[in-house]
Every structure is written in structure tokens, then in C-alpha cells.
Scaffold this motif. Sequence first.
Motif, PDB file in Angstrom:
ATOM      1  N   UNK A 230      -1.826 -10.142   3.786  1.00 14.02           N
ATOM      2  CA  UNK A 230      -2.206 -11.539   3.629  1.00 14.02           C
ATOM      3  C   UNK A 230      -3.426 -11.840   4.488  1.00 14.02           C
ATOM      4  N   UNK A 231      -3.415 -11.304   5.710  1.00  6.99           N
ATOM      5  CA  UNK A 231      -4.509 -11.575   6.645  1.00  6.99           C
ATOM      6  C   UNK A 231      -5.822 -11.036   6.107  1.00  6.99           C
ATOM      7  N   UNK A 232      -5.776  -9.861   5.477  1.00 11.19           N
ATOM      8  CA  UNK A 232      -6.999  -9.278   4.963  1.00 11.19           C
ATOM      9  C   UNK A 232      -7.635 -10.182   3.904  1.00 11.19           C
ATOM     10  N   UNK A 233      -6.784 -10.777   3.054  1.00 14.76           N
ATOM     11  CA  UNK A 233      -7.304 -11.709   2.046  1.00 14.76           C
ATOM     12  C   UNK A 233      -7.851 -12.962   2.711  1.00 14.76           C
ATOM     13  N   UNK A 234      -7.102 -13.474   3.685  1.00 12.83           N
ATOM     14  CA  UNK A 234      -7.513 -14.693   4.374  1.00 12.83           C
ATOM     15  C   UNK A 234      -8.793 -14.460   5.170  1.00 12.83           C
ATOM     16  N   UNK A 235      -8.897 -13.281   5.776  1.00 12.82           N
ATOM     17  CA  UNK A 235     -10.085 -12.947   6.561  1.00 12.82           C
ATOM     18  C   UNK A 235     -11.322 -12.925   5.663  1.00 12.82           C
ATOM     19  N   UNK A 236     -11.168 -12.374   4.455  1.00 12.64           N
ATOM     20  CA  UNK A 236     -12.280 -12.345   3.511  1.00 12.64           C
ATOM     21  C   UNK A 236     -12.682 -13.767   3.118  1.00 12.64           C
ATOM     22  N   UNK A 237     -11.654 -14.634   2.928  1.00 14.98           N
ATOM     23  CA  UNK A 237     -11.941 -16.037   2.629  1.00 14.98           C
ATOM     24  C   UNK A 237     -12.691 -16.692   3.788  1.00 14.98           C
ATOM     25  N   UNK A 238     -12.244 -16.390   4.999  1.00 10.59           N
ATOM     26  CA  UNK A 238     -12.884 -16.967   6.180  1.00 10.59           C
ATOM     27  C   UNK A 238     -14.353 -16.574   6.265  1.00 10.59           C
ATOM     28  N   UNK A 239     -14.637 -15.288   6.010  1.00 12.04           N
ATOM     29  CA  UNK A 239     -16.015 -14.817   6.108  1.00 12.04           C
ATOM     30  C   UNK A 239     -16.905 -15.561   5.104  1.00 12.04           C
ATOM     31  N   UNK A 240     -16.376 -15.775   3.894  1.00  9.84           N
ATOM     32  CA  UNK A 240     -17.156 -16.507   2.892  1.00  9.84           C
ATOM     33  C   UNK A 240     -17.357 -17.955   3.318  1.00  9.84           C
ATOM     34  N   UNK A 241     -16.291 -18.578   3.828  1.00  7.19           N
ATOM     35  CA  UNK A 241     -16.386 -19.971   4.254  1.00  7.19           C
ATOM     36  C   UNK A 241     -17.297 -20.125   5.469  1.00  7.19           C
TER      37      UNK A 241
END
Length: 267
Positions: A230-241
Amino acid sequence: LALLCVFSLAYAAADSTTVFYKIRLAQDIDKAAERLVVKGLEKAHEANADYVILDLDTYGGAVDAADSIRSAILRCETPVLAYVNMQAASAGALISIACDSIYMKTGSSMGAATVVDASGAVMPDKYQSFMRGMMRATAEATGRDPHIAESMVDTANVLSMTPSEAIKVGYCNGVAESEAEVIAKIVGDNTFTIKDMEDEMKYFQTPHRFLSVLEHMTEDEKLALERNPYYQKVKAQYMLLDEKYKRLKDERDAMYVIINDYVNMFN
């Protein structure tokens, strides 16, 4: 009156929809996993879910975290369905047994709950005795044979079960190849909806909130988090945001310069 009847029928149809809340637990059982499940159970309650589906795929982990998870499940007023989506080993077996029902995927297994240290060496008998007692108590609480649960901690002939073996001894309610099949066994052809905790993990979706959460974690918790899918997906979202946030900030600063130059033209 006719209009009232239509509204009443619509309300009854909506009210008859069974709500399932899904929690995916595919990681080592540690403090991060404990927080994930406890938070998920809270969210399921807030969502007025009729059932919780705990989608499990784990080789086990820390006994204290597993104990906290199984305690939270036993206290949960909403029925919890374990879906063994390949592995429920060691601490994963304890968590599964705490659930009201257990469904298993073809090729999955559950058991092998002998307590070992970080190197994989079997711990002294007092640790095994504690684990055996906890497995028995959990099985008793959920109406299952405590001797079967205890056998999963046997250091000589430790028990692990396939779906068919688990069904024979009352440790599996059925084989299912997907969550949809699990749900079909519960509701049949009736209407249902699934709320996925993964879709509701919105609290990471702003840079400041994301950094705030990380700042309050220990190094061990951060390492555990890095292993969480889950964190890996969220981390990718964070980088984009974060990239978008910086770009908007640059655009805002550039706009301030333009406005300031425009104002100065009239001074």
C-alpha cells in the motif's frame, strides 16, 4: 401516496444492499500491520459495513502484533471473514482463527505457528506454551477445535493445512478463487457493495500530511512501511502530488512577480 410507496421501495432496496469492507494484509505481521488492521476495523464500523473481508497473504511476524490484531478482531462487532489468499502462516494462522469465518484459495495453506527467533531457530518451550495457549483460546472463542489450533505450534510435527484438510476439521468454510466468490457464498444473488480500505487511504494524499506522518515514525516503523505494498502505491502518489505542488508554487510565485510589475507601472 403512490410517490411515498416508490420512495419506500427505493429505501428498502438500498437498505437491503450488503456492505463488505475489505482490508488487504499482505506483509509481515508487525506494528505497521497492527495499525493497518485496527484502523481498517474502525473504518468498517464507520462505514456501517455488514462484513469485513480480511484478505490475507502473510508468512507471519511478531507475536505481540499478531496478538493485538487477533484481539481487535475478536472484539469487533462486525463479522470478520478471513480470505487466505495464498498464505496464512504462523502469526497469519492466529489471525485467521480469530475471524468468524475462513475461506481459502486453491493452493493456499494455513498453520505452522511455531515460535522462532529472527534467525529462524525454535524458541524455548515457554514461548511455545504461551503460543499454544493463545491458539487454543482463540479457537475456543470462535467455535473451533482448540486441539487443531494447538497442533499448529507443535515443534515436532507442526500442522499446516490445505483448503480441503481445513474444511474437514472445520477450519475452512469453503474454497474461493476470489473475493467475489467469497461474497457469493454469503449473499448469493442479493445485491452488495465492496468498500476497499486501499481506496480510502486519502490521508497520505497531500505532501504536508504525508511528511507529518513520517516524522512521527521510528526507523523500524519506516523500514516496515517500505515493505508495505500500500505504501509503495501511496508513495508514488505522493511523488506526483509533490511535483504538482512545487510546479503550482512556482507558477504562483511567477504570477506574483507579474502582478507586482503590473502594479509598479502605475506607481
